[in-house]
Design a protein around this motif. Structure first.
Motif, PDB file in Angstrom:
ATOM      1  N   LEU A   6       0.859  -1.275  -0.066  1.00  0.00           N
ATOM      2  CA  LEU A   6       0.089  -0.038  -0.093  1.00  0.00           C
ATOM      3  C   LEU A   6       0.881   1.224   0.079  1.00  0.00           C
ATOM      4  O   LEU A   6       1.759   1.319   0.706  1.00  0.00           O
ATOM      5  CB  LEU A   6      -0.970  -0.059   1.124  1.00  0.00           C
ATOM      6  N   THR A   8       0.154   5.392   0.638  1.00  0.00           N
ATOM      7  CA  THR A   8      -0.603   6.282   0.956  1.00  0.00           C
ATOM      8  C   THR A   8      -0.181   7.548   0.217  1.00  0.00           C
ATOM      9  O   THR A   8       0.810   7.689   0.099  1.00  0.00           O
ATOM     10  CB  THR A   8      -0.744   6.680   2.402  1.00  0.00           C
ATOM     11  N   LEU A  71      -5.864  -1.165   3.901  1.00  0.00           N
ATOM     12  CA  LEU A  71      -4.866  -2.168   4.677  1.00  0.00           C
ATOM     13  C   LEU A  71      -5.380  -3.604   4.568  1.00  0.00           C
ATOM     14  O   LEU A  71      -4.421  -4.470   4.727  1.00  0.00           O
ATOM     15  CB  LEU A  71      -4.735  -1.899   5.950  1.00  0.00           C
ATOM     16  N   VAL A  74      -2.800  -6.432   3.231  1.00  0.00           N
ATOM     17  CA  VAL A  74      -1.409  -5.587   2.868  1.00  0.00           C
ATOM     18  C   VAL A  74      -0.156  -6.245   3.422  1.00  0.00           C
ATOM     19  O   VAL A  74      -0.364  -6.576   4.581  1.00  0.00           O
ATOM     20  CB  VAL A  74      -1.670  -4.229   3.051  1.00  0.00           C
ATOM     21  N   VAL A  77       3.646  -0.907   3.690  1.00  0.00           N
ATOM     22  CA  VAL A  77       3.013   0.293   3.665  1.00  0.00           C
ATOM     23  C   VAL A  77       4.191   1.222   3.427  1.00  0.00           C
ATOM     24  O   VAL A  77       5.119   1.326   4.317  1.00  0.00           O
ATOM     25  CB  VAL A  77       2.312   0.601   5.039  1.00  0.00           C
ATOM     26  N   TYR A  78       3.872   1.958   2.230  1.00  0.00           N
ATOM     27  CA  TYR A  78       4.869   3.360   2.221  1.00  0.00           C
ATOM     28  C   TYR A  78       4.042   4.416   2.628  1.00  0.00           C
ATOM     29  O   TYR A  78       2.803   4.446   2.055  1.00  0.00           O
ATOM     30  CB  TYR A  78       5.083   3.297   0.809  1.00  0.00           C
ATOM     31  N   HIS A  79       4.195   5.305   3.487  1.00  0.00           N
ATOM     32  CA  HIS A  79       3.229   6.493   3.946  1.00  0.00           C
ATOM     33  C   HIS A  79       3.709   7.733   3.459  1.00  0.00           C
ATOM     34  O   HIS A  79       4.713   8.266   3.922  1.00  0.00           O
ATOM     35  CB  HIS A  79       3.324   6.523   5.503  1.00  0.00           C
ATOM     36  N   LEU A 107      -3.299   6.298  10.391  1.00  0.00           N
ATOM     37  CA  LEU A 107      -2.590   4.965  10.118  1.00  0.00           C
ATOM     38  C   LEU A 107      -2.009   4.082  10.909  1.00  0.00           C
ATOM     39  O   LEU A 107      -1.976   2.944  10.860  1.00  0.00           O
ATOM     40  CB  LEU A 107      -1.315   5.450   9.049  1.00  0.00           C
ATOM     41  N   LEU A 111      -2.389   0.179  12.131  1.00  0.00           N
ATOM     42  CA  LEU A 111      -1.519  -0.902  12.036  1.00  0.00           C
ATOM     43  C   LEU A 111      -1.293  -1.789  13.209  1.00  0.00           C
ATOM     44  O   LEU A 111      -0.798  -2.727  13.314  1.00  0.00           O
ATOM     45  CB  LEU A 111      -0.032  -0.206  11.446  1.00  0.00           C
ATOM     46  N   LEU A 119       7.111  -0.981   7.360  1.00  0.00           N
ATOM     47  CA  LEU A 119       6.599   0.395   7.216  1.00  0.00           C
ATOM     48  C   LEU A 119       7.508   1.420   6.891  1.00  0.00           C
ATOM     49  O   LEU A 119       8.620   1.478   7.307  1.00  0.00           O
ATOM     50  CB  LEU A 119       5.933   0.876   8.535  1.00  0.00           C
TER      51      LEU A 119
END
Length: 372
Positions: A6, A8, A71, A74, A77-79, A107, A111, A119
């Motif tokens: 994911l 964001t 999520l 997933v 995650v790249y925020h 977020l 998580l 992350l």
């Protein structure tokens, strides 16, 4: 089955390039993006440049339901979701704090309930404030924030207590933060919250401090985006780029392709977990030089950049990157020099339209006493 990642803010400039990089290396990609008007324009839909293989979910990072949905299934995650801009952050304080800080909090709470393998959070060079400097004796020390009195007098240089001019040296990740704007404060908050909660709940986390990123797909009509996109918008409208101070401020410009590769390496390498990295080119240019290079690339050499001799509250004089840690631990090696990147960028720009809002943004800042 390949891993699902994911991003964001994944329909934006950096996120879409990262999506291409991940897809090319066998990952599945989902993007959560609210298609903000300032970035994507009014009535925006799915961007043409976003790969059709990306599962785009339109939603806001501050919406817990949208975040939980994004999520599902997933692995990492790249925020990247954030509002960007030093000047604007100094008067849209609640908006920047809400999106950047609260969005990150939403977020992280999601998580906690559904941890992922990794992350990766987008931080910024802005957290350094002034970079590191060397004085005439050779001693290295952090740069001191320039006073408003000094800026009003048109004295742009960073000086020590004795009044001696300091000269910039590459800034490593070990430099203590100095947060000159609400934007810088919010990016540091994003970085620290992710590292803190990641450590507490066993989510391996990586912070990436991006320097000045350039490349295709930047929002040309957003006057608070990257400086090269702002210069391009002016040139495309046959107006001179407007450069604050004397134009000799030094920055590090890095290709979005190099950034996307660094992001992927941060996902794949176990030793990256828990670290924070400068992601940059390791080369420095003056703002004046970059504006002139952009003009040549666009065939606009008849338009001379305007050196305004003015300042903006929250801006810094110099900050250039030490990328030795990323080289050592990520195997990161920037491959796209500014000269080469500007050729591709100028080709892309020829087919673009840009609404020039630079003077409007400057007037907004001046009205609030944030620019002179």
């Amino acid at each position: 089955m390949s891993k699902l990642v994911l991003i964001t803010g994944g329909a934006g400039f950096i996120g879409s390039h990262l999506a291409d990089e991940l897809l090319a290396h066998g990952y599945r990609v989902r993007a959560l993006d609210n298609l903000a008007v300032q970035v994507h324009g009014p009535n925006a839909g799915r961007p043409d440049y976003l790969s059709p293989e990306v599962d785009l979910q339109i939603g806001d990072v501050r919406d817990p339901a949208a975040m939980r949905k994004a999520l599902e299934g997933v692995d990492a995650v790249y925020h990247f979701a954030a509002v960007v801009g030093v000047g604007q952050s100094m008067y849209e304080i609640a908006h920047y704090t809400d999106v950047n800080n609260m969005g990150t909090a939403v977020l992280l709470e999601a998580l906690i309930e559904r941890p992922v393998e990794r992350l990766i959070v987008a931080s910024s060079m802005s957290i350094y404030g002034e970079g590191l400097y060397r004085d005439p004796s050779g001693a290295v020390s952090p740069g001191v924030e320039r006073s408003l009195e000094q800026l009003k007098a048109g004295d742009w240089e960073v000086r020590n207590a004795a009044g001696e001019v300091l000269h910039p040296v590459p800034t490593p990740e070990s430099k203590a933060p100095s947060l000159p704007s609400v934007y810088a404060l919010s990016k540091y908050d994003q970085e620290r919250m992710c590292q803190m909660i990641g450590r507490a709940y066993g989510i391996p986390t990586v912070g990436l401090r991006f320097f000045n990123i350039f490349g295709t797909r930047q929002a040309l009509s957003n006057p608070y985006t990257g400086v090269l996109a702002i210069f391009a918008s002016r040139y495309l409208n046959d107006k001179p780029p407007m450069i604050n101070e004397d134009g000799f401020q030094q920055r590090d410009f890095v290709s979005v392709y190099d950034v996307a590769r660094a992001c992927r390496l941060s996902l794949e390498l176990p030793e990256a977990a828990g670290e924070v990295f400068n992601i940059a080119s390791g080369r420095q240019y003056t703002i004046r030089e970059v504006a002139e290079r952009m003009g040549r690339a666009l065939g606009k050499t008849h338009i001379v950049p305007e050196i305004t001799g003015k300042y903006r509250v929250g801006d810094i004089r110099h900050c250039v990157a030490d990328i030795s840690l990323a080289r050592e631990k990520l195997g990161y090696d920037p491959r796209v020099p500014l000269e080469e990147g500007l050729v591709e960028l100028s080709d892309w720009l020829e087919g673009q339209q840009a609404v020039d809002r630079v003077e409007e943004a400057r007037a907004e800042l001046a009205l609030r006493g944030l620019a002179l």
